[in-house]
Scaffold this motif. Structure first.
Motif, PDB file in Angstrom:
ATOM      1  N   LYS A 131      -2.781   3.007 -18.022  1.00 40.84           N
ATOM      2  CA  LYS A 131      -4.065   3.566 -17.617  1.00 40.84           C
ATOM      3  C   LYS A 131      -3.907   4.659 -16.574  1.00 40.84           C
ATOM      4  CE  LYS A 131      -7.029  -0.367 -18.733  1.00 40.84           C
ATOM      5  NZ  LYS A 131      -8.058  -1.299 -18.237  1.00 40.84           N
ATOM      6  N   LYS A 132      -2.764   4.676 -15.900  1.00 36.89           N
ATOM      7  CA  LYS A 132      -2.541   5.707 -14.892  1.00 36.89           C
ATOM      8  C   LYS A 132      -2.490   7.094 -15.534  1.00 36.89           C
ATOM      9  CE  LYS A 132       0.211   2.541 -12.091  1.00 36.89           C
ATOM     10  NZ  LYS A 132       1.522   2.264 -11.489  1.00 36.89           N
ATOM     11  N   VAL A 133      -2.130   7.151 -16.793  1.00 35.72           N
ATOM     12  CA  VAL A 133      -1.992   8.435 -17.475  1.00 35.72           C
ATOM     13  C   VAL A 133      -3.351   9.007 -17.847  1.00 35.72           C
ATOM     14  CG1 VAL A 133      -0.987   9.606 -19.474  1.00 35.72           C
ATOM     15  CG2 VAL A 133       0.256   7.740 -18.362  1.00 35.72           C
ATOM     16  N   ILE A 134      -4.283   8.146 -18.245  1.00 37.49           N
ATOM     17  CA  ILE A 134      -5.543   8.640 -18.789  1.00 37.49           C
ATOM     18  C   ILE A 134      -6.703   8.590 -17.791  1.00 37.49           C
ATOM     19  CG2 ILE A 134      -4.899   8.007 -21.138  1.00 37.49           C
ATOM     20  CD1 ILE A 134      -6.551   5.499 -20.886  1.00 37.49           C
ATOM     21  N   ILE A 135      -6.538   7.852 -16.704  1.00 35.50           N
ATOM     22  CA  ILE A 135      -7.641   7.772 -15.745  1.00 35.50           C
ATOM     23  C   ILE A 135      -7.637   9.030 -14.877  1.00 35.50           C
ATOM     24  CG2 ILE A 135      -6.455   6.631 -13.808  1.00 35.50           C
ATOM     25  CD1 ILE A 135      -8.879   4.713 -13.694  1.00 35.50           C
ATOM     26  N   ASN A 136      -8.809   9.508 -14.460  1.00 35.87           N
ATOM     27  CA  ASN A 136      -8.882  10.721 -13.651  1.00 35.87           C
ATOM     28  C   ASN A 136      -9.460  10.430 -12.279  1.00 35.87           C
ATOM     29  OD1 ASN A 136     -11.793  10.766 -13.842  1.00 35.87           O
ATOM     30  ND2 ASN A 136     -11.562  11.597 -15.900  1.00 35.87           N
ATOM     31  N   GLU A 137      -9.391  11.407 -11.395  1.00 33.20           N
ATOM     32  CA  GLU A 137      -9.796  11.196 -10.009  1.00 33.20           C
ATOM     33  C   GLU A 137     -11.273  10.827  -9.898  1.00 33.20           C
ATOM     34  OE1 GLU A 137      -8.816  14.519  -7.644  1.00 33.20           O
ATOM     35  OE2 GLU A 137      -6.646  14.361  -7.973  1.00 33.20           O
ATOM     36  N   ARG A 138     -12.115  11.467 -10.741  1.00 30.81           N
ATOM     37  CA  ARG A 138     -13.540  11.158 -10.655  1.00 30.81           C
ATOM     38  C   ARG A 138     -13.818   9.709 -11.053  1.00 30.81           C
ATOM     39  NH1 ARG A 138     -17.550  15.237 -13.568  1.00 30.81           N
ATOM     40  NH2 ARG A 138     -16.551  16.563 -11.980  1.00 30.81           N
ATOM     41  N   ALA A 139     -13.128   9.228 -12.062  1.00 32.83           N
ATOM     42  CA  ALA A 139     -13.315   7.844 -12.494  1.00 32.83           C
ATOM     43  C   ALA A 139     -12.826   6.862 -11.422  1.00 32.83           C
ATOM     44  CB  ALA A 139     -12.567   7.604 -13.802  1.00 32.83           C
ATOM     45  N   ILE A 140     -11.703   7.189 -10.790  1.00 30.45           N
ATOM     46  CA  ILE A 140     -11.189   6.335  -9.717  1.00 30.45           C
ATOM     47  C   ILE A 140     -12.209   6.222  -8.598  1.00 30.45           C
ATOM     48  CG2 ILE A 140      -9.465   6.217  -7.870  1.00 30.45           C
ATOM     49  CD1 ILE A 140      -7.435   7.360  -9.809  1.00 30.45           C
ATOM     50  N   ILE A 142      -8.025  -7.651  -1.951  1.00 26.31           N
ATOM     51  CA  ILE A 142      -8.894  -8.559  -2.702  1.00 26.31           C
ATOM     52  C   ILE A 142      -9.653  -7.795  -3.784  1.00 26.31           C
ATOM     53  CG2 ILE A 142     -10.911 -10.067  -2.525  1.00 26.31           C
ATOM     54  CD1 ILE A 142      -9.965 -10.802   0.304  1.00 26.31           C
ATOM     55  N   ILE A 143     -10.185  -6.622  -3.431  1.00 25.12           N
ATOM     56  CA  ILE A 143     -10.927  -5.820  -4.406  1.00 25.12           C
ATOM     57  C   ILE A 143     -10.007  -5.380  -5.545  1.00 25.12           C
ATOM     58  CG2 ILE A 143     -12.216  -3.672  -4.756  1.00 25.12           C
ATOM     59  CD1 ILE A 143     -13.710  -5.895  -3.259  1.00 25.12           C
ATOM     60  N   ARG A 144      -8.762  -5.063  -5.227  1.00 21.36           N
ATOM     61  CA  ARG A 144      -7.801  -4.679  -6.279  1.00 21.36           C
ATOM     62  C   ARG A 144      -7.630  -5.821  -7.286  1.00 21.36           C
ATOM     63  NH1 ARG A 144      -2.221  -3.709  -3.915  1.00 21.36           N
ATOM     64  NH2 ARG A 144      -3.208  -1.886  -2.994  1.00 21.36           N
ATOM     65  N   TYR A 179       0.856  -1.187   0.000  1.00 22.27           N
ATOM     66  CA  TYR A 179       0.000   0.000   0.000  1.00 22.27           C
ATOM     67  C   TYR A 179       0.889   1.233   0.000  1.00 22.27           C
ATOM     68  CZ  TYR A 179      -3.961  -2.971   0.982  1.00 22.27           C
ATOM     69  OH  TYR A 179      -4.919  -3.927   0.876  1.00 22.27           O
ATOM     70  N   MET A 180       0.365   2.331  -0.546  1.00 26.33           N
ATOM     71  CA  MET A 180       1.088   3.600  -0.558  1.00 26.33           C
ATOM     72  C   MET A 180       0.307   4.607   0.275  1.00 26.33           C
ATOM     73  SD  MET A 180       2.522   3.915  -4.464  1.00 26.33           S
ATOM     74  CE  MET A 180       3.448   5.386  -4.051  1.00 26.33           C
ATOM     75  N   ASN A 181       0.927   5.070   1.347  1.00 25.50           N
ATOM     76  CA  ASN A 181       0.242   5.991   2.250  1.00 25.50           C
ATOM     77  C   ASN A 181       0.012   7.366   1.644  1.00 25.50           C
ATOM     78  OD1 ASN A 181       0.029   4.113   4.343  1.00 25.50           O
ATOM     79  ND2 ASN A 181       2.079   4.591   5.097  1.00 25.50           N
ATOM     80  N   THR A 182       0.697   7.670   0.534  1.00 26.40           N
ATOM     81  CA  THR A 182       0.492   8.967  -0.113  1.00 26.40           C
ATOM     82  C   THR A 182      -0.733   8.966  -1.017  1.00 26.40           C
ATOM     83  OG1 THR A 182       2.006   8.286  -1.873  1.00 26.40           O
ATOM     84  CG2 THR A 182       2.932   9.572  -0.053  1.00 26.40           C
ATOM     85  N   LEU A 202      -4.370   2.722  -9.002  1.00 23.97           N
ATOM     86  CA  LEU A 202      -3.078   3.199  -9.488  1.00 23.97           C
ATOM     87  C   LEU A 202      -1.941   2.225  -9.218  1.00 23.97           C
ATOM     88  CD1 LEU A 202      -3.211   7.019  -8.724  1.00 23.97           C
ATOM     89  CD2 LEU A 202      -3.917   5.776 -10.756  1.00 23.97           C
ATOM     90  N   LEU A 203      -2.168   1.224  -8.397  1.00 20.89           N
ATOM     91  CA  LEU A 203      -1.133   0.224  -8.164  1.00 20.89           C
ATOM     92  C   LEU A 203      -1.320  -1.009  -9.048  1.00 20.89           C
ATOM     93  CD1 LEU A 203      -0.528   0.241  -4.301  1.00 20.89           C
ATOM     94  CD2 LEU A 203       0.681   1.460  -6.101  1.00 20.89           C
ATOM     95  N   ARG A 204      -2.145  -0.883 -10.050  1.00 21.16           N
ATOM     96  CA  ARG A 204      -2.332  -1.993 -10.997  1.00 21.16           C
ATOM     97  C   ARG A 204      -1.141  -2.072 -11.936  1.00 21.16           C
ATOM     98  NH1 ARG A 204      -8.569  -2.032 -12.362  1.00 21.16           N
ATOM     99  NH2 ARG A 204      -7.816  -2.759 -14.362  1.00 21.16           N
ATOM    100  N   ARG A 205      -0.923  -3.263 -12.482  1.00 24.93           N
ATOM    101  CA  ARG A 205       0.228  -3.465 -13.350  1.00 24.93           C
ATOM    102  C   ARG A 205       0.078  -2.758 -14.697  1.00 24.93           C
ATOM    103  NH1 ARG A 205       4.417  -6.473 -12.821  1.00 24.93           N
ATOM    104  NH2 ARG A 205       3.555  -7.553 -11.029  1.00 24.93           N
ATOM    105  N   ASN A 206      -1.174  -2.585 -15.185  1.00 24.80           N
ATOM    106  CA  ASN A 206      -1.375  -1.925 -16.488  1.00 24.80           C
ATOM    107  C   ASN A 206      -1.148  -0.422 -16.321  1.00 24.80           C
ATOM    108  OD1 ASN A 206      -3.580  -1.859 -14.845  1.00 24.80           O
ATOM    109  ND2 ASN A 206      -5.087  -2.043 -16.467  1.00 24.80           N
ATOM    110  N   SER A 207       0.108  -0.019 -16.271  1.00 23.72           N
ATOM    111  CA  SER A 207       0.482   1.331 -15.870  1.00 23.72           C
ATOM    112  C   SER A 207       0.047   2.417 -16.853  1.00 23.72           C
ATOM    113  CB  SER A 207       2.006   1.401 -15.671  1.00 23.72           C
ATOM    114  OG  SER A 207       2.664   1.011 -16.851  1.00 23.72           O
TER     115      SER A 207
END
Length: 462
Positions: free
Chosen positions: A110-119, A153-155, A91-94, A103-108
């Motif tokens: 998607k980190k560029v195009i996904i936004n906070e609202r979608a998360i 588990i959810i991740r 886990y990342m405390n930040t 954001l800790l998924r391997r398909n990195s």
């Protein structure tokens, strides 16, 4: 027809340590099935280590979703939708909870195009679907160990997991919290996800397991299909070993020797007391075991106060507690507090240095006298046979047995141990109680501990 998720045929598997191996393993796990692995002395863990990307396949065949594995590194396993969840899941405390999931998924990319609202939207979708009462925007620092495992588990589910391996996670859950976990497992099974459980407390998963796989002598000894026969697993694993009963020494009823005052449970402030030579199990029904342990060992200014033999310990330091013969040990402190820069002998003798040097003269002569006197190693185990990485906690038990504290607080050491190790720890604790040590057990594995505890302390007794 259910599809095959994991097929193991006549496999010989080597764990992280080359001396840990399994032979002639045959296993078939299909969609919507839950198998629980049971063993003693680091056997079931070998299979989990392989699925984590460690160890190697010596012979035989392992197929995931119909495809034979070419390698077992973590990337390959997650590509095949196999995720191992344990108490060391990263886990990342930040990041907040939702960002930890996505954001800790391997398909990195998607980190560029996904936004906070979608998360946040996706996190809330999974939380509502699986009835998880957490705030997606909350910081990870607010999560308990149990919450972190649920999030792990959810991740995995969010990445399309087809097989989820749960590795020694029951110790993070209280009795009430286990309902959350077993309910989630049932829901995942309904969706066709396979569950493989390797846990030193298999009883916690009997309600959701479809089969028990029992390892003994480095092979699968038995497969139990009928749920009413699941309780026989412990007897099968321990068959041929000497089972230890509780201490036979009479206790001084009502004569309080030690007391921990000022423990906070919700809005209540409570005290836990014990007589000399008494083993007291703190009931986890209403008491958060992890919270009580945190209060005991963190030594905060407004934390609990210790009273030993009528004398209140005023200093808030571990050194002061040890001077007043109060000891603690936990599975969550790496190897229970073993120090790598000391020899195994010094790890045992360290807190007793003043006592043995003043009574018996020169330190080295005294240490040799104690260790060669067979005072600690009644089972004939050679000190050099103790592996620091795996069984370093034995040194801590030997340390406190020699030190002979007035109070020993034990946190989830039995919960984290396998079936054989539990009986070994139980024997050491009973020996210490018979020598006058008051022992307070902060253990999530209440069923086993209650079999040898002298008394069970409950919050409503206050």
């Amino acid at each position: 027809m259910k599809r095959e998720l994991l097929v193991i045929k006549n496999a010989a598997i080597e764990g992280i340590n080359s001396s840990d191996r399994l032979y002639e393993v045959d296993l078939l796990l299909r969609e919507a099935e839950c198998f629980c692995l049971v063993s003693a002395v680091h056997q079931k863990e070998v299979l989990v280590e392989y699925l984590q990307g460690f160890g190697k396949l010596l012979s035989g065949c392992i197929r995931i979703r119909g495809q034979e594995l070419s390698s077992n590194d973590r990337k390959e396993m997650e590509k095949n939708k196999v995720f191992v969840i344990s108490r060391s899941t990263p886990y990342m405390n930040t990041l907040n909870i939702g960002e930890n999931i996505f954001l800790l998924r391997r398909n990195s990319l998607k980190k560029v195009i996904i936004n906070e609202r979608a998360i946040r939207s996706q996190t809330e979708f999974f939380f509502q679907k699986y009835r998880i009462a957490l705030d997606a925007a909350a910081a990870p620092g607010t999560l308990s160990n149990a919450d972190k495992i649920i999030i792990g588990i959810i991740r995995g589910v969010s990445q399309g997991a087809r097989l989820i391996v749960l590795y020694d996670i029951s110790g993070a859950f209280s009795q009430k919290e286990m309902v959350r976990l077993t309910s989630l497992i049932s829901k995942l099974k309904e969706e066709g996800i396979g569950i493989l459980i390797s846990d030193n407390n298999p009883e916690a998963f009997y309600s959701v397991a479809d089969r028990l796989i029992i390892f003994k002598h480095k092979k699968i000894a038995k497969k139990i299909y009928e749920r009413e026969l699941f309780p026989l697993a412990s007897e099968i694993v321990l068959r041929g070993t000497e089972v230890v009963n509780g201490s036979q020494r009479p206790k001084a009823e009502g004569a309080t020797s030690v007391s921990i005052d000022g423990l906070k449970i919700g809005d209540k402030t409570v005290s836990v007391q014990a007589a000399r030579g008494e083993i007291v199990l703190v009931s986890r029904e209403n008491a958060p075991i992890d919270s009580l342990w945190e209060q005991c060992w963190r030594m905060e200014t407004d934390g609990p106060e210790f009273t030993v033999d009528g004398r209140r310990i005023s200093s808030k330091s571990m050194a002061s507690l040890v001077r007043n013969r109060v000891a603690m040990m936990s599975c969550e402190i790496p190897r229970g507090g073993v120090m790598e820069n000391l020899t195994k002998e010094d790890n045992i003798l360290m807190p007793s240095y003043r006592k043995i040097s003043s009574r018996l003269g020169f330190y080295r002569k005294a240490s040799a006298y104690i260790l060669k006197d067979n005072f600690l190693f009644e089972d004939g185990e050679d000190l050099e046979e103790i592996d620091l990485e795996r069984t370093g906690w034995k040194l801590v038990l030997y340390r406190w047995k020699l030190f002979n504290p007035r109070l020993l607080i034990v946190h989830n050491c039995i919960t984290a141990a396998d079936l054989w190790e539990r009986d070994w720890i139980k024997k050491r604790l009973i020996e210490m109680a018979e020598r006058g040590t008051a022992i307070i057990l902060l253990e999530n594995e209440a069923a086993y501990c209650s079999s040898f505890a002298d008394r069970i302390w409950r919050v409503n007794e206050e």
